[in-house]
Design a protein around this motif. Structure first.
Motif, short mmCIF file in Angstrom:
data_model
loop_
_atom_site.label_atom_id
_atom_site.label_comp_id
_atom_site.label_asym_id
_atom_site.label_seq_id
_atom_site.Cartn_x
_atom_site.Cartn_y
_atom_site.Cartn_z
N ILE A 37 0.85 -1.21 0.00
CA ILE A 37 0.00 0.00 0.00
C ILE A 37 0.88 1.25 0.00
O ILE A 37 0.61 2.21 -0.73
N TYR A 38 1.94 1.24 0.81
CA TYR A 38 2.86 2.39 0.86
C TYR A 38 3.51 2.62 -0.51
O TYR A 38 3.53 3.74 -1.01
N PHE A 40 2.51 1.60 -3.47
CA PHE A 40 1.51 1.97 -4.47
C PHE A 40 1.16 3.45 -4.36
O PHE A 40 1.14 4.16 -5.37
N ARG A 41 0.90 3.91 -3.14
CA ARG A 41 0.53 5.31 -2.96
C ARG A 41 1.68 6.26 -3.28
O ARG A 41 1.49 7.29 -3.90
N LYS A 42 2.90 5.89 -2.84
CA LYS A 42 4.06 6.74 -3.12
C LYS A 42 4.36 6.77 -4.61
O LYS A 42 4.71 7.82 -5.17
N ARG A 44 2.22 6.36 -7.09
CA ARG A 44 1.22 7.16 -7.80
C ARG A 44 1.44 8.65 -7.56
O ARG A 44 1.28 9.46 -8.46
N LYS A 45 1.83 9.00 -6.33
CA LYS A 45 2.05 10.41 -6.00
C LYS A 45 3.25 10.97 -6.76
O LYS A 45 3.21 12.08 -7.27
N ASP A 46 4.32 10.17 -6.85
CA ASP A 46 5.56 10.63 -7.48
C ASP A 46 5.63 10.32 -8.97
O ASP A 46 6.58 10.72 -9.63
N ASN A 51 7.26 1.49 -8.71
CA ASN A 51 6.71 1.43 -7.35
C ASN A 51 5.23 1.06 -7.38
O ASN A 51 4.76 0.30 -6.53
N VAL A 52 4.51 1.56 -8.35
CA VAL A 52 3.08 1.26 -8.46
C VAL A 52 2.87 -0.23 -8.71
O VAL A 52 2.07 -0.89 -8.06
N GLY A 55 4.08 -2.40 -5.74
CA GLY A 55 3.12 -2.23 -4.66
C GLY A 55 1.84 -3.01 -4.92
O GLY A 55 1.30 -3.66 -4.01
#
Length: 90
Positions: A37-38, A40-42, A44-46, A51-52, A55
């Motif tokens: 979850i961490y 995936f969210r990081k 998508r944000k960056d 990472n997506v 994740g």
């Protein structure tokens, strides 16, 4: 036929469905899911697609792996992939 049957416990219900997870596999799946979850969210944000995808894989693979050993091995390998592709500049 017994009219008053006892309800199944959650573990008995999982075994009846063919999901024979051990406690270690459930704990490992939960921990690697949180890491997923961490990431995936990081990601998508960056805007970092490795990472997506890693994740997403970390969140979903515990659903398909019931062995404790394979849960930790696959989770460690996916975390290693995430570390390898982690961007150095932020």
């Amino acid at each position: 036929m017994d009219e008053f049957q006892q309800p199944l416990s959650p573990f008995e219900m999982m075994q009846a469905l063919g999901l024979d997870y051990s406690v270690g596999a459930l704990i490992g799946g939960t921990l690697f899911g949180i890491v997923g979850i961490y990431l995936f969210r990081k990601g998508r944000k960056d805007g970092h697609s490795p990472n997506v995808w890693v994740g997403l894989a970390l969140m979903l693979y515990p659903l398909f792996v019931s062995s404790t050993l394979y849960t930790y091995v696959v989770g460690a390998l996916l975390c290693g992939v995430a570390y390898y592709y982690w961007p150095l500049e932020y």
